[in-house]
Write a protein that holds these residues in place. Structure first.
Motif, PDB file in Angstrom:
ATOM      1  N   HIS A   1       0.808  -1.220   0.000  1.00 27.89           N
ATOM      2  CA  HIS A   1       0.000   0.000   0.000  1.00 27.89           C
ATOM      3  C   HIS A   1       0.844   1.274   0.000  1.00 27.89           C
ATOM      4  O   HIS A   1       0.299   2.363   0.130  1.00 27.89           O
ATOM      5  CB  HIS A   1      -0.953   0.007   1.205  1.00 27.89           C
ATOM      6  CG  HIS A   1      -0.270  -0.108   2.534  1.00 27.89           C
ATOM      7  ND1 HIS A   1       0.078  -1.323   3.074  1.00 27.89           N
ATOM      8  CD2 HIS A   1       0.146   0.830   3.408  1.00 27.89           C
ATOM      9  CE1 HIS A   1       0.675  -1.117   4.246  1.00 27.89           C
ATOM     10  NE2 HIS A   1       0.730   0.183   4.466  1.00 27.89           N
TER      11      HIS A   1
ATOM     12  N   PRO B   1      -2.662   6.231  -0.318  1.00 30.95           N
ATOM     13  CA  PRO B   1      -2.982   4.829  -0.006  1.00 30.95           C
ATOM     14  C   PRO B   1      -4.379   4.380  -0.410  1.00 30.95           C
ATOM     15  O   PRO B   1      -4.585   3.198  -0.661  1.00 30.95           O
ATOM     16  CB  PRO B   1      -2.816   4.755   1.513  1.00 30.95           C
ATOM     17  CG  PRO B   1      -1.917   5.865   1.864  1.00 30.95           C
ATOM     18  CD  PRO B   1      -2.205   6.956   0.877  1.00 30.95           C
TER      19      PRO B   1
ATOM     20  N   ASP C   1       2.523   5.968   2.666  1.00 33.22           N
ATOM     21  CA  ASP C   1       1.862   5.627   3.932  1.00 33.22           C
ATOM     22  C   ASP C   1       2.719   6.053   5.116  1.00 33.22           C
ATOM     23  O   ASP C   1       2.290   6.849   5.946  1.00 33.22           O
ATOM     24  CB  ASP C   1       1.577   4.129   4.015  1.00 33.22           C
ATOM     25  CG  ASP C   1       0.870   3.755   5.322  1.00 33.22           C
ATOM     26  OD1 ASP C   1       0.115   4.578   5.845  1.00 33.22           O
ATOM     27  OD2 ASP C   1       1.084   2.635   5.812  1.00 33.22           O
TER      28      ASP C   1
END
Length: 346
Positions: free
Chosen positions: A68, A94, A154
């Motif tokens: 992600h 994300p 992230d």
């Protein structure tokens, strides 16, 4: 294309994912963007996904391609996409959001009522190609290598989001404590240094992490297993305590630091997770200590972070690994053997 897939939940990180051939995604919706992955960061959350920790919080259908923290080159776009074009380097927020629900219209991307989360709910970027949407892609400035910046998708935005909240409560000379100087924490130290005039104290049991913290802007780095952290912060603050605590570990032991270290009206930001908060309610009343959670961040905050990167205020310390080494990365991270951030390069 090659992709690293999770077929069943397990605690055995050395056999977590299987690299196999799957169909490459295509742009089927008008706002789809297919990205050829240049780099995808491995995150502690990936370990938690492998363990099944997220199964009760989000819908997951196995097998699932993880990943992600994604960046790469636009390979294909849907017919209505206008903000990016084929061949353009991008960093992927994300989540894929709808843009029409109330949270989206308020700019709260992570609260989208129709959210899709590649790597958690949909196939992610531990693969040669990723399908996302136009609302998720951030064009990268010239000269920025997508593989170098991928973990900001992230780790970076989460650290930045927490620091941005903390900075709003920090005056010059206040003390801010960074707990854990790993993949997220080393970004948090730099964001704090760039965005505030606070004294930064970093806590980490690893000597290499403490050295990295001071190199990146911390005024002092302490070993919580041997140093008297409470006394050190009391001395630094004339007994008032730390105004803001940024906890990038989130274990039972680190969340317990809040009442010991925080100043009156202070906040303990829980960024890492896996542990629990075990405090009597009176602890929150006495001194108005607040525990504050951190859920990634907004698309606009990712743009702001890219601006800090472009200015040279924030840099990532990364190590690159081939897709075939992905389980080695999972195992090393599980044992705390990776400094900075691991990046998978399919």
């Amino acid at each position: 294309m090659r992709a690293a897939r999770l077929h069943e939940y397990t605690d055995q990180m050395d056999e977590a994912l299987t690299v196999e051939e799957v169909d490459a995604p295509t742009a089927t919706a008008a706002d789809d963007v297919v990205v050829e992955i240049e780099g995808a960061g491995w995150c502690q959350t990936d370990n938690h996904v492998v363990e099944g920790m997220w199964a009760e919080y989000v819908p997951q259908e196995l097998p699932l391609t993880l990943g992600h923290e994604n960046a790469g080159i636009v390979a294909e776009t849907g017919e209505n996409v206008t903000t990016v074009e084929e061949g353009q380097p991008v960093l992927c927020h994300p989540v894929m959001t709808c843009g029409t629900c109330r949270p989206c219209r308020q700019g709260e991307d992570m609260y989208c009522e129709n959210v899709a989360f590649p790597g958690l709910t949909h196939d992610g970027g531990f693969a040669e190609y990723l399908r996302t949407n136009e609302r998720a892609v951030v064009p990268l400035p010239d000269g920025v290598d997508p593989a170098d910046i991928a973990p900001h998708a992230d780790a970076g935005i989460t650290a930045y989001h927490a620091v941005k909240k903390a900075v709003a409560e920090l005056n010059p000379g206040d003390a801010a404590v960074v707990v854990g100087v790993g993949g997220l924490g080393h970004i948090g130290v730099q964001c704090l240094d760039a965005m505030s005039a606070a004294d930064i104290l970093a806590l980490d049991p690893k000597q290499s992490a403490r050295e990295l913290a001071t190199e990146l802007g911390a005024d002092r780095a302490l070993d919580p297993t041997s140093d008297d952290v409470t006394a050190a912060i009391e001395n630094r603050t004339d007994g008032t305590g730390a105004q803001q605590i940024l906890d990038f570990v989130g274990s039972d032991e680190t969340t317990a630091l809040g009442p010991e270290l925080a100043a009156a009206g202070g906040d303990h930001h829980v960024v890492g997770y896996g542990g629990h908060v075990h405090e009597p309610s009176q602890t929150l009343v006495d001194g108005e200590l607040a525990y504050r959670g951190t859920l990634v961040g907004q698309y606009t905050e990712l743009q702001e972070l890219v601006a800090l990167v472009e200015r040279g205020d924030v840099e990532l310390r990364t190590t690159r690994y081939d897709l075939a080494e992905i389980n080695t990365v999972a195992e090393q991270l599980e044992h705390g053997e990776i400094d900075g951030r691991a990046v998978i390069t399919p």
